[in-house]
Design an enzyme around this catalytic site. Structure first.
Site, PDB file in Angstrom:
ATOM      1  N   ALA A   9       0.920  -1.224  -0.217  1.00  0.00           N
ATOM      2  CA  ALA A   9      -0.286  -0.108   0.176  1.00  0.00           C
ATOM      3  C   ALA A   9       0.856   1.467   0.032  1.00  0.00           C
ATOM      4  O   ALA A   9       0.306   1.966   0.439  1.00  0.00           O
ATOM      5  CB  ALA A   9      -0.981  -0.446   1.326  1.00  0.00           C
ATOM      6  N   ARG A  15      -3.201   9.286  -9.922  1.00  0.00           N
ATOM      7  CA  ARG A  15      -4.715   9.381 -10.780  1.00  0.00           C
ATOM      8  C   ARG A  15      -6.587   9.469  -9.684  1.00  0.00           C
ATOM      9  O   ARG A  15      -6.732   9.780 -10.480  1.00  0.00           O
ATOM     10  CB  ARG A  15      -4.865   8.563 -11.697  1.00  0.00           C
ATOM     11  CG  ARG A  15      -3.661   7.641 -12.559  1.00  0.00           C
ATOM     12  CD  ARG A  15      -4.320   7.231 -14.175  1.00  0.00           C
ATOM     13  NE  ARG A  15      -4.294   5.788 -14.014  1.00  0.00           N
ATOM     14  CZ  ARG A  15      -4.889   5.272 -14.116  1.00  0.00           C
ATOM     15  NH1 ARG A  15      -5.302   5.021 -14.921  1.00  0.00           N
ATOM     16  NH2 ARG A  15      -4.282   3.761 -14.057  1.00  0.00           N
ATOM     17  N   GLN A  73       7.866   1.838   3.177  1.00  0.00           N
ATOM     18  CA  GLN A  73       8.268   1.881   1.790  1.00  0.00           C
ATOM     19  C   GLN A  73       8.966   3.408   1.173  1.00  0.00           C
ATOM     20  O   GLN A  73       8.076   3.418   0.253  1.00  0.00           O
ATOM     21  CB  GLN A  73       8.266   0.887   0.774  1.00  0.00           C
ATOM     22  CG  GLN A  73       8.702   0.863  -0.331  1.00  0.00           C
ATOM     23  CD  GLN A  73       8.145   0.334  -1.206  1.00  0.00           C
ATOM     24  OE1 GLN A  73       6.620   0.171  -1.491  1.00  0.00           O
ATOM     25  NE2 GLN A  73       8.446  -0.743  -2.668  1.00  0.00           N
ATOM     26  N   THR A  79       7.595  -3.813  -6.813  1.00  0.00           N
ATOM     27  CA  THR A  79       6.871  -4.516  -5.718  1.00  0.00           C
ATOM     28  C   THR A  79       7.368  -5.917  -5.074  1.00  0.00           C
ATOM     29  O   THR A  79       7.183  -6.208  -4.159  1.00  0.00           O
ATOM     30  CB  THR A  79       5.281  -5.725  -6.526  1.00  0.00           C
ATOM     31  OG1 THR A  79       6.402  -5.784  -8.039  1.00  0.00           O
ATOM     32  CG2 THR A  79       4.531  -4.419  -6.812  1.00  0.00           C
ATOM     33  N   GLY A 101      -3.878  -3.340  -1.152  1.00  0.00           N
ATOM     34  CA  GLY A 101      -4.619  -2.224  -0.930  1.00  0.00           C
ATOM     35  C   GLY A 101      -5.494  -1.994  -1.102  1.00  0.00           C
ATOM     36  O   GLY A 101      -6.294  -1.384  -1.403  1.00  0.00           O
ATOM     37  N   ASP A 102      -5.174  -2.323  -2.600  1.00  0.00           N
ATOM     38  CA  ASP A 102      -6.309  -1.280  -3.870  1.00  0.00           C
ATOM     39  C   ASP A 102      -6.529  -2.142  -4.889  1.00  0.00           C
ATOM     40  O   ASP A 102      -7.368  -2.179  -5.661  1.00  0.00           O
ATOM     41  CB  ASP A 102      -5.503  -0.164  -4.617  1.00  0.00           C
ATOM     42  CG  ASP A 102      -3.860  -0.895  -5.879  1.00  0.00           C
ATOM     43  OD1 ASP A 102      -4.063  -2.248  -5.091  1.00  0.00           O
ATOM     44  OD2 ASP A 102      -2.771  -0.262  -6.189  1.00  0.00           O
ATOM     45  N   ASN A 167      -1.384 -11.784 -14.655  1.00  0.00           N
ATOM     46  CA  ASN A 167      -1.856 -12.258 -12.901  1.00  0.00           C
ATOM     47  C   ASN A 167      -1.476 -11.374 -12.030  1.00  0.00           C
ATOM     48  O   ASN A 167      -2.388  -9.948 -12.833  1.00  0.00           O
ATOM     49  CB  ASN A 167       0.272 -11.266 -12.703  1.00  0.00           C
ATOM     50  CG  ASN A 167       0.544 -11.706 -11.466  1.00  0.00           C
ATOM     51  OD1 ASN A 167       0.335 -11.629 -10.426  1.00  0.00           O
ATOM     52  ND2 ASN A 167       1.901 -10.620 -11.233  1.00  0.00           N
ATOM     53  N   ASN A 374     -50.461   5.812  25.585  1.00  0.00           N
ATOM     54  CA  ASN A 374     -50.946   6.947  24.194  1.00  0.00           C
ATOM     55  C   ASN A 374     -50.169   8.369  24.356  1.00  0.00           C
ATOM     56  O   ASN A 374     -50.659   8.997  25.251  1.00  0.00           O
ATOM     57  CB  ASN A 374     -52.096   7.054  24.029  1.00  0.00           C
ATOM     58  CG  ASN A 374     -52.470   7.836  22.647  1.00  0.00           C
ATOM     59  OD1 ASN A 374     -51.779   8.440  22.113  1.00  0.00           O
ATOM     60  ND2 ASN A 374     -52.969   7.005  21.684  1.00  0.00           N
ATOM     61  N   ALA A 377     -49.641  14.955  20.199  1.00  0.00           N
ATOM     62  CA  ALA A 377     -48.942  15.590  19.333  1.00  0.00           C
ATOM     63  C   ALA A 377     -47.844  16.132  19.768  1.00  0.00           C
ATOM     64  O   ALA A 377     -48.040  16.951  21.034  1.00  0.00           O
ATOM     65  CB  ALA A 377     -49.463  15.956  18.114  1.00  0.00           C
TER      66      ALA A 377
HETATM   67  C1  UD1 Z   1       1.797  -5.956 -11.244  1.00  0.00           C
HETATM   68  C2  UD1 Z   1       2.322  -6.417 -11.279  1.00  0.00           C
HETATM   69  C3  UD1 Z   1       1.378  -7.633 -12.351  1.00  0.00           C
HETATM   70  C4  UD1 Z   1       0.004  -8.084 -12.741  1.00  0.00           C
HETATM   71  C5  UD1 Z   1      -0.284  -6.363 -11.787  1.00  0.00           C
HETATM   72  C6  UD1 Z   1      -2.050  -6.410 -11.021  1.00  0.00           C
HETATM   73  C7  UD1 Z   1       4.323  -6.715 -10.556  1.00  0.00           C
HETATM   74  C8  UD1 Z   1       6.125  -6.502 -11.397  1.00  0.00           C
HETATM   75  N1  UD1 Z   1       4.304  -6.202 -11.087  1.00  0.00           N
HETATM   76  O1  UD1 Z   1       2.083  -4.795 -11.909  1.00  0.00           O
HETATM   77  O2  UD1 Z   1       2.527  -8.924 -12.537  1.00  0.00           O
HETATM   78  O3  UD1 Z   1      -0.891  -8.127 -13.219  1.00  0.00           O
HETATM   79  O4  UD1 Z   1       0.326  -6.078 -10.852  1.00  0.00           O
HETATM   80  O5  UD1 Z   1      -2.363  -5.496 -10.723  1.00  0.00           O
HETATM   81  O6  UD1 Z   1       4.262  -6.925  -9.261  1.00  0.00           O
HETATM   82  N2  UD1 Z   1       3.584  -0.989  -4.778  1.00  0.00           N
HETATM   83  C9  UD1 Z   1       4.205  -0.517  -3.773  1.00  0.00           C
HETATM   84  N3  UD1 Z   1       5.725  -0.796  -3.511  1.00  0.00           N
HETATM   85  C10 UD1 Z   1       6.466  -0.866  -5.221  1.00  0.00           C
HETATM   86  C11 UD1 Z   1       5.271  -0.442  -5.635  1.00  0.00           C
HETATM   87  C12 UD1 Z   1       4.000  -0.934  -5.880  1.00  0.00           C
HETATM   88  O7  UD1 Z   1       3.558  -0.387  -2.810  1.00  0.00           O
HETATM   89  O8  UD1 Z   1       7.432   0.485  -4.758  1.00  0.00           O
HETATM   90  C13 UD1 Z   1       1.926  -1.093  -4.524  1.00  0.00           C
HETATM   91  C14 UD1 Z   1       1.634  -0.687  -5.525  1.00  0.00           C
HETATM   92  O9  UD1 Z   1       0.702   0.487  -4.503  1.00  0.00           O
HETATM   93  C15 UD1 Z   1       0.718  -1.461  -5.910  1.00  0.00           C
HETATM   94  C16 UD1 Z   1       0.480  -2.641  -6.163  1.00  0.00           C
HETATM   95  O10 UD1 Z   1       1.835  -2.440  -5.506  1.00  0.00           O
HETATM   96  O11 UD1 Z   1      -0.773  -1.053  -5.298  1.00  0.00           O
HETATM   97  C17 UD1 Z   1       0.955  -2.307  -7.339  1.00  0.00           C
HETATM   98  O12 UD1 Z   1       2.034  -2.077  -7.761  1.00  0.00           O
HETATM   99  P1  UD1 Z   1       2.636  -1.001  -9.583  1.00  0.00           P
HETATM  100  O13 UD1 Z   1       3.134  -0.501  -9.986  1.00  0.00           O
HETATM  101  O14 UD1 Z   1       0.906  -0.926  -9.937  1.00  0.00           O
HETATM  102  O15 UD1 Z   1       2.213  -2.488 -10.359  1.00  0.00           O
HETATM  103  P2  UD1 Z   1       1.548  -3.033 -12.069  1.00  0.00           P
HETATM  104  O16 UD1 Z   1       2.503  -2.370 -12.507  1.00  0.00           O
HETATM  105  O17 UD1 Z   1       0.418  -3.129 -11.745  1.00  0.00           O
END
Ligand code: UD1
Ligand code: CA
Length: 457
Positions: A9, A15, A73, A79, A101-102, A167, A374, A377
């Site tokens: 998260a 956006r 982080q 990720t 988280g999203d 994925n 009762n 009013a």
């Molecule tokens: C990621 C996956 C992708 C998958 C997709 C599904 C990877 C490399 N790719 O891509 O295979 O199809 O999700 O939605 O994992 N986040 C952090 N810290 C970071 C980066 C990300 O907390 O350093 C969190 C973001 O807040 C987000 C989530 O991880 O909620 C996914 O990160 P994002 O960079 O959006 O991954 P995608 O490009 O969507």
């Protein structure tokens, strides 16, 4: 294996165009993060770790009453890097479930299935087939249909882009294995990020990767904008409404019901349009909920009618009661069976006995009202002297005339009658008539004042 749940998260959620971190935006009345925690809680994990970055203080505040561990982080390097921030606080022998988280609507049953799918020291992966896989990491399988890798959209070849199994991001593996794999990943890819998905190829060469799938696509749908959030909310509500219809509830318009909590509804309940449900609500068989009603943390008994534009919060409505239209039932109210509350009546911390009625324009606060009473009013219990609150007791069969004030603490005895316009300041005994109006006077030939003529200046 003991379980640790890691929720990513840290992302900014640019956006959303919001000061509020993305994962704290609500869907169906609860933040996305709370939804994820709620679903995972039912797996009874030993530990929850939330990886936060942008808006970490707000995330910390929302989770302050929970036993969730928050790790920071500071820079979002991918990720893989995010999961790596959580691993130092997790024991090697734990099974780690990675959630987002999203991605708020993931179901417990799907997660349970995923945990069971995971090969002992390999990876359990949640994947889904999409008509339009654009943007997602693609699942690469060999000729034996075994998963060999995940390739991100931006790193994929023309051929790989045609794959429609993607994925979801949700996976599980042993902490020990994750630690080993993540220490070996790099950021030599199109986005310059440390990809969690690079663990897949490493696991595939060893203990293996096994996939399973969610029942419904909305479980794995992520939110990046308010448009997506609103669309997910609608689809969630549509699914809830459909469940109710299937359980035998009549919804006058399934598209005009909002469930922001848990609704337990017996069959043959009728719900009219624009009803909002918050917290935990129980509606028993045969009850009718009118248009524009808001029900929060309450029970509505069998065959009761809640008429339009009524609000009920933390209250119990018995069987065959009638409430509203335009009534406000506040916390601590108990209406026993067949009680009647009419329009513009406010009730707080009050019990209304069986068959008792307050039909119009009344305030009952901190009152204990017996059966068959009762209340006319415009009756008001004056429960507050500016500093403290006091109780009014009205015993069985009493009759309170219109426009009376009952100055608490005060007691009106059994079958007593209080005449209209009375201000009751002392206890009324059983069977008595109490009246405090001044006798009516008549003055004949009365001259009303006349307007003075203004002098010219
Ligand atoms: C990621 C996956 C992708 C998958 C997709 C599904 C990877 C490399 N790719 O891509 O295979 O199809 O999700 O939605 O994992 N986040 C952090 N810290 C970071 C980066 C990300 O907390 O350093 C969190 C973001 O807040 C987000 C989530 O991880 O909620 C996914 O990160 P994002 O960079 O959006 O991954 P995608 O490009 O969507
Ligand atoms: Ca994403």
């Amino acid at each position: 294996m003991p379980l640790s749940v890691v929720i990513l998260a840290a992302g900014k959620g640019t956006r959303m165009r919001s000061k509020l971190p993305k994962v704290l935006h609500p869907i169906a009345g609860r933040s996305m993060l709370e939804h994820v925690i709620h679903s995972a809680e039912q797996l009874h994990p030993e530990q929850f770790v939330v990886v936060a970055g942008h808006g970490i203080d707000q995330v910390r505040q929302q989770l302050s009453e929970t036993n969730v561990t928050i790790v920071e982080q500071a820079q979002q390097l991918g990720t893989g890097h995010a999961v790596d921030q959580a691993l130092p606080v997790i024991e090697d022998n734990h099974q780690v479930l990675v959630l987002y988280g999203d991605v708020p609507l993931i179901e417990t049953s799907t997660l349970r299935q995923l945990l069971a799918t995971q090969p002992e020291s390999g990876i359990g992966l949640l994947t889904v087939k999409l008509n339009n896989p654009t943007g997602y990491g693609r699942i690469i399988r060999d000729s034996a249909d075994s998963i060999t890798a995940i390739v991100e959209q931006k790193d994929a070849t023309e051929e790989q882009l045609k794959v429609n199994e993607v994925n979801t991001g949700i996976l599980c593996a042993q902490a020990k294995s994750l630690k080993a794999w993540l220490s070996n990943i790099d950021n030599n890819n199109a986005q310059g990020e440390y990809y969690l998905t690079d663990c897949i190829a490493m696991a595939a060469q060893g203990a293996g990767v096994k996939a399973c799938h969610p029942l419904s696509e909305i479980e794995v749908e992520g939110v990046n904008s308010r448009v997506q959030l609103a669309s997910l909310e609608r689809r969630y509500q549509a699914a809830k409404a459909e469940q109710l219809l299937q359980q035998g509830v009549t919804l006058i318009d399934p598209a005009r019901l909002d469930i922001r909590g848990e609704l337990n509804c017996a069959s043959d309940v009728l719900i009219d349009v624009n009803v909002i449900i918050e917290g935990r609500v129980n509606i028993e068989s045969g009850a009718v909920i009118g248009a524009n009603v808001i029900l929060k943390d309450c029970v509505v008994g069998a065959d009761s009618q809640v008429k339009p534009n009524t609000m009920i919060e933390q209250a119990q409505i018995g069987k065959a009661c009638s409430v509203g239209p335009f009534a406000r039932i506040r916390p601590g109210t108990i209406l026993e069976d067949e009680a009647f509350i009419g329009n513009f009546v406010e009730v707080k911390k009050t019990t209304l006995g069986r068959g008792s009625k307050a039909s119009h324009l009344t305030y009952l606060g901190d009152a204990d009202v017996g059966q068959g009473v009762n209340i006319g009013a415009g009756v008001i219990t004056c429960n507050y002297d500016g500093a403290n609150k006091y109780k009014t007791v009205i015993e069985d069969g009493a009759f309170i005339g219109s426009d009376c004030q009952l100055v608490a603490p005060v007691n009106v005895g059994k079958n007593a009658t209080v005449g209209a316009g009375t201000t009751v300041t002392k206890d009324v005994q059983a069977e008595e008539l109490c009246i405090s109006r001044t006798p009516q006077k008549h003055i004949s030939g009365w001259q009303r004042p006349v307007k003075k003529v203004k002098e010219e200046q």
